[in-house]
Design an enzyme around this catalytic site. Sequence first.
Site, PDB file in Angstrom:
ATOM      1  CG  HIS A  54       2.653  -3.043   6.498  1.00  0.00           C
ATOM      2  ND1 HIS A  54       3.342  -4.057   5.890  1.00  0.00           N
ATOM      3  CD2 HIS A  54       1.520  -2.853   5.775  1.00  0.00           C
ATOM      4  CE1 HIS A  54       2.669  -4.468   4.827  1.00  0.00           C
ATOM      5  NE2 HIS A  54       1.558  -3.757   4.745  1.00  0.00           N
ATOM      6  CG  HIS A  62      -2.156  -0.823   1.052  1.00  0.00           C
ATOM      7  ND1 HIS A  62      -2.118  -2.207   1.047  1.00  0.00           N
ATOM      8  CD2 HIS A  62      -3.463  -0.485   0.876  1.00  0.00           C
ATOM      9  CE1 HIS A  62      -3.348  -2.668   0.888  1.00  0.00           C
ATOM     10  NE2 HIS A  62      -4.179  -1.650   0.773  1.00  0.00           N
TER      11      HIS A  62
END
Length: 232
Positions: A203, A133
């Site tokens: 993340h 992303h």
Amino acid sequence: MAKKKTTMAKKPPKSTTTSPPLLRRILTLDDTISRYIHTITSPHAPKSLLRFLEHLADFRLFFPVTLSLFFATPSHSPLRSHLFLPLLLCSFLDLIFTGFLKFLIRRSRPSYAIHGDYNAVVPVDKFSFPSGHSSRVCFIASIFSFSKARIVEAVADRIHPRLDLLVHNWIGGDEVLAVNLLVAAVWFWALTTVISRVVLGRHYVLDVSFGACLGFLEALFTLHFLNFSVLI
């Protein structure tokens, strides 16, 4: 009668693969910082907005929308060749690079977040490094920045009447200011999405930092490749 001593070959000890000490310290620090950011921001962050940003930057939404805009844009428009085409090509490049790195490194996602609402599109999406992303939104923002002059040219040429009406009504006819605001908005969206990956616990900080840098380099490579292709 002397007993013969039988020497049995000892089995070699099992080899254990351990990370270098410096890498372990970096990963430990990365985990500590990422966990701290997630802990202090998660209770206050609007989860619906963060998940909206997650879906908005997803390849399954970004690619078909960009492809539709590419075909909907007139062939003589600089937006088609200098904005939408680089976005399409870079999306494939990003998919290859991030997929390969995730498969090669295989870093697990943070263990402190609940991933029940997160479905991996492909098997490598189970891995954390780098953040796909983050690389995607940063190559989008970078291409918008590098193509700023072409966007101004498209707006000034009155290729899009509705956009032209919006610029004249809201910005007073200043195409450069309008495009600068657009690029700033895209960068704000990109950086917010990058931060949201850590806040959601998807993340680590190192994942999104590397992903953002990777996206910037992918944008540079794609634009240089297209310019070189035109020259030859």
